[in-house]
Design an enzyme around this catalytic site. Structure first.
Site, PDB file in Angstrom:
ATOM      1  N   ASN A  11       0.756  -1.251  -0.244  1.00 32.42           N
ATOM      2  CA  ASN A  11       0.009  -0.075  -0.173  1.00 32.42           C
ATOM      3  C   ASN A  11       0.917   1.061   0.022  1.00 32.42           C
ATOM      4  O   ASN A  11       1.346   1.595   0.855  1.00 32.42           O
ATOM      5  CB  ASN A  11      -0.937  -0.083   1.169  1.00 32.42           C
ATOM      6  CG  ASN A  11      -1.761   1.044   1.320  1.00 32.42           C
ATOM      7  OD1 ASN A  11      -1.993   1.864   0.708  1.00 32.42           O
ATOM      8  ND2 ASN A  11      -2.529   1.413   2.761  1.00 32.42           N
ATOM      9  N   TRP A  12       0.956   1.711  -1.113  1.00 30.65           N
ATOM     10  CA  TRP A  12       1.750   2.972  -1.435  1.00 30.65           C
ATOM     11  C   TRP A  12       1.414   4.204  -0.666  1.00 30.65           C
ATOM     12  O   TRP A  12       2.166   5.389  -0.630  1.00 30.65           O
ATOM     13  CB  TRP A  12       2.181   3.282  -2.623  1.00 30.65           C
ATOM     14  CG  TRP A  12       3.005   2.221  -3.497  1.00 30.65           C
ATOM     15  CD1 TRP A  12       3.285   1.021  -3.057  1.00 30.65           C
ATOM     16  CD2 TRP A  12       3.429   2.087  -4.753  1.00 30.65           C
ATOM     17  NE1 TRP A  12       4.057   0.186  -3.808  1.00 30.65           N
ATOM     18  CE2 TRP A  12       4.105   0.926  -4.979  1.00 30.65           C
ATOM     19  CE3 TRP A  12       3.344   3.007  -5.876  1.00 30.65           C
ATOM     20  CZ2 TRP A  12       4.721   0.580  -6.298  1.00 30.65           C
ATOM     21  CZ3 TRP A  12       3.948   2.881  -7.005  1.00 30.65           C
ATOM     22  CH2 TRP A  12       4.572   1.536  -7.256  1.00 30.65           C
ATOM     23  N   LYS A  13      -0.070   4.284  -0.236  1.00 34.29           N
ATOM     24  CA  LYS A  13      -0.768   5.451   0.430  1.00 34.29           C
ATOM     25  C   LYS A  13      -0.186   6.798  -0.677  1.00 34.29           C
ATOM     26  O   LYS A  13      -0.257   6.544  -1.748  1.00 34.29           O
ATOM     27  CB  LYS A  13      -0.017   5.633   1.621  1.00 34.29           C
ATOM     28  CG  LYS A  13       0.044   4.307   2.420  1.00 34.29           C
ATOM     29  CD  LYS A  13       0.082   4.553   4.082  1.00 34.29           C
ATOM     30  CE  LYS A  13      -0.026   3.219   4.709  1.00 34.29           C
ATOM     31  NZ  LYS A  13      -0.155   3.362   6.134  1.00 34.29           N
ATOM     32  N   HIS A  97      -9.525   1.200   5.019  1.00 35.73           N
ATOM     33  CA  HIS A  97      -8.383   1.435   5.668  1.00 35.73           C
ATOM     34  C   HIS A  97      -8.403   2.550   6.887  1.00 35.73           C
ATOM     35  O   HIS A  97      -9.376   3.385   6.802  1.00 35.73           O
ATOM     36  CB  HIS A  97      -7.313   2.128   4.589  1.00 35.73           C
ATOM     37  CG  HIS A  97      -5.944   1.877   5.215  1.00 35.73           C
ATOM     38  ND1 HIS A  97      -5.384   2.831   5.903  1.00 35.73           N
ATOM     39  CD2 HIS A  97      -4.933   1.058   4.996  1.00 35.73           C
ATOM     40  CE1 HIS A  97      -4.211   2.602   6.688  1.00 35.73           C
ATOM     41  NE2 HIS A  97      -3.949   1.432   5.995  1.00 35.73           N
ATOM     42  N   GLU A  99      -6.952   4.772   7.788  1.00 35.10           N
ATOM     43  CA  GLU A  99      -6.660   6.071   7.528  1.00 35.10           C
ATOM     44  C   GLU A  99      -7.970   6.781   6.846  1.00 35.10           C
ATOM     45  O   GLU A  99      -8.041   7.878   6.936  1.00 35.10           O
ATOM     46  CB  GLU A  99      -5.442   6.316   6.589  1.00 35.10           C
ATOM     47  CG  GLU A  99      -4.088   6.184   7.612  1.00 35.10           C
ATOM     48  CD  GLU A  99      -3.051   5.322   6.853  1.00 35.10           C
ATOM     49  OE1 GLU A  99      -2.664   5.467   5.452  1.00 35.10           O
ATOM     50  OE2 GLU A  99      -2.214   5.107   7.442  1.00 35.10           O
ATOM     51  N   GLU A 169      -5.507  -4.898  10.661  1.00 35.04           N
ATOM     52  CA  GLU A 169      -4.500  -3.667  10.951  1.00 35.04           C
ATOM     53  C   GLU A 169      -4.622  -3.183  12.229  1.00 35.04           C
ATOM     54  O   GLU A 169      -5.676  -2.303  12.242  1.00 35.04           O
ATOM     55  CB  GLU A 169      -4.251  -2.651   9.806  1.00 35.04           C
ATOM     56  CG  GLU A 169      -4.044  -3.614   8.479  1.00 35.04           C
ATOM     57  CD  GLU A 169      -3.614  -2.506   7.469  1.00 35.04           C
ATOM     58  OE1 GLU A 169      -2.637  -2.760   6.807  1.00 35.04           O
ATOM     59  OE2 GLU A 169      -4.259  -1.417   7.266  1.00 35.04           O
ATOM     60  N   GLY A 175       2.397   2.222  10.846  1.00 32.93           N
ATOM     61  CA  GLY A 175       3.340   3.317  10.678  1.00 32.93           C
ATOM     62  C   GLY A 175       4.142   3.790  11.987  1.00 32.93           C
ATOM     63  O   GLY A 175       4.681   4.995  12.107  1.00 32.93           O
ATOM     64  N   SER A 214       3.340  -2.021  10.413  1.00 32.55           N
ATOM     65  CA  SER A 214       4.902  -2.006  10.684  1.00 32.55           C
ATOM     66  C   SER A 214       5.588  -3.355  10.151  1.00 32.55           C
ATOM     67  O   SER A 214       6.440  -3.873  10.945  1.00 32.55           O
ATOM     68  CB  SER A 214       5.218  -1.822  11.935  1.00 32.55           C
ATOM     69  OG  SER A 214       4.724  -0.388  12.296  1.00 32.55           O
ATOM     70  N   GLY A 235       2.785  -1.351   4.411  1.00 37.57           N
ATOM     71  CA  GLY A 235       2.787   0.281   4.050  1.00 37.57           C
ATOM     72  C   GLY A 235       4.200   0.681   3.872  1.00 37.57           C
ATOM     73  O   GLY A 235       4.893   0.610   2.661  1.00 37.57           O
ATOM     74  N   GLY A 236       5.012   1.385   4.684  1.00 33.42           N
ATOM     75  CA  GLY A 236       5.871   1.995   4.659  1.00 33.42           C
ATOM     76  C   GLY A 236       7.081   0.982   3.829  1.00 33.42           C
ATOM     77  O   GLY A 236       7.737   1.484   2.916  1.00 33.42           O
TER      78      GLY A 236
END
Ligand code: PGA
Length: 252
Positions: A11-13, A97, A99, A169, A175, A214, A235-236
């Site tokens: 997930n590149w956000k 998600h 976010e 999640e 993150g 993470s 993600g990251g």
């Protein structure tokens, strides 16, 4: 026991220009060994979907979108429909998600509308659920996960195990560098599987449940070794091939 193909999604956000996104997709495409067991998907921002689709053409890496609106088309300024995502080459759509829930007002009810629209368009939703730090501290994790799964699914009944992906999640792990321990994650994944059995029946055994929060090459192996953890939503670490490729490898 049902064999579930591990599924690693990046997930590149809100990251990556067109040029950066193409380079990242190419590096992952070239670095993800053929013959691997895991299915892989990349979720770039909307602007890079078509360009990344071109980079992935001819490979078995799937394209995913990070969100969608539920209407097919119309006067909805700024919105993107599942049909448009299918047209851009998407196979999966992330829905719900944390976010989106936190910053854009997604609720279990709107998540359900999105999920319904995604399935109606022939795409596969990745339904994200998970508790906040405060909810975990108040011992409400299982309650929250039940409410989000039940509310998100509503009356939907995917009949094939591959028609739905769930991502657990924990919000406090996203993150933050804090990861759920493999035991903490497995406990919730096991509970989610029992809920899927209750809501959907035997198809639950074939539904992939990803862990997200993470995930790194260091913790991926022990997380993925848990019996009800069938992959990762990353993600990251998905923004860096040197981190994402070893996570794919950890899934076999
Ligand atoms: P993270 O994000 O790996 O950066 O914690 C996971 C996610 O939000 O899907």
């Amino acid at each position: 026991m049902t064999e579930r193909q591990p599924f690693i999604a990046g997930n590149w956000k809100m990251h990556k220009t067109l040029a950066e996104g193409k380079t990242l997709a190419r590096n992952i495409r070239d670095g993800a060994a053929p013959g691997r067991r895991a299915e892989v998907a990349l979720a770039p921002p909307y602007t890079a979907l078509a360009a990344v689709a071109q980079e992935l053409a001819g490979s078995d890496i799937r394209l995913a979108a990070q969100d969608t609106f539920w209407e097919k088309q119309g006067a909805y300024t700024g919105a993107i429909s599942p049909a448009m995502l299918a047209d851009a080459g998407c196979h999966y759509v992330i829905v719900g998600h944390s976010e989106r829930r936190q910053h854009f007002g997604d609720t279990d009810a709107t998540v359900n509308r999105k999920l319904t629209a995604v399935i109606a368009a022939g795409l596969i939703p990745i339904l994200c659920i998970g508790e906040t730090q405060a909810e975990r501290a108040a011992d409400q994790t299982l309650q929250v996960v039940r409410r989000q799964l039940e509310g998100g699914l509503g009356t939907l009944k995917p009949t094939t195990g591959t028609g739905l992906v769930v991502a657990y999640e924990p919000v406090w792990a996203i993150g933050t560098g804090l990861t759920a321990t493999p035991e903490q994650a497995q406990t919730v994944h096991h509970f989610i599987r029992s809920l899927l059995r209750e809501f959907l029946g035997p198809v639950a055994e074939a539904i992939r449940i990803q862990y997200g929060g993470s995930v790194t090459p260091d913790n991926a192996v022990t997380l993925l070794a848990q019996p009800d953890i069938d992959g990762a939503l990353v993600g990251g670490a998905s923004l860096k091939p040197e981190l994402f490729l070893p996570i794919i490898k950890a899934a076999g």
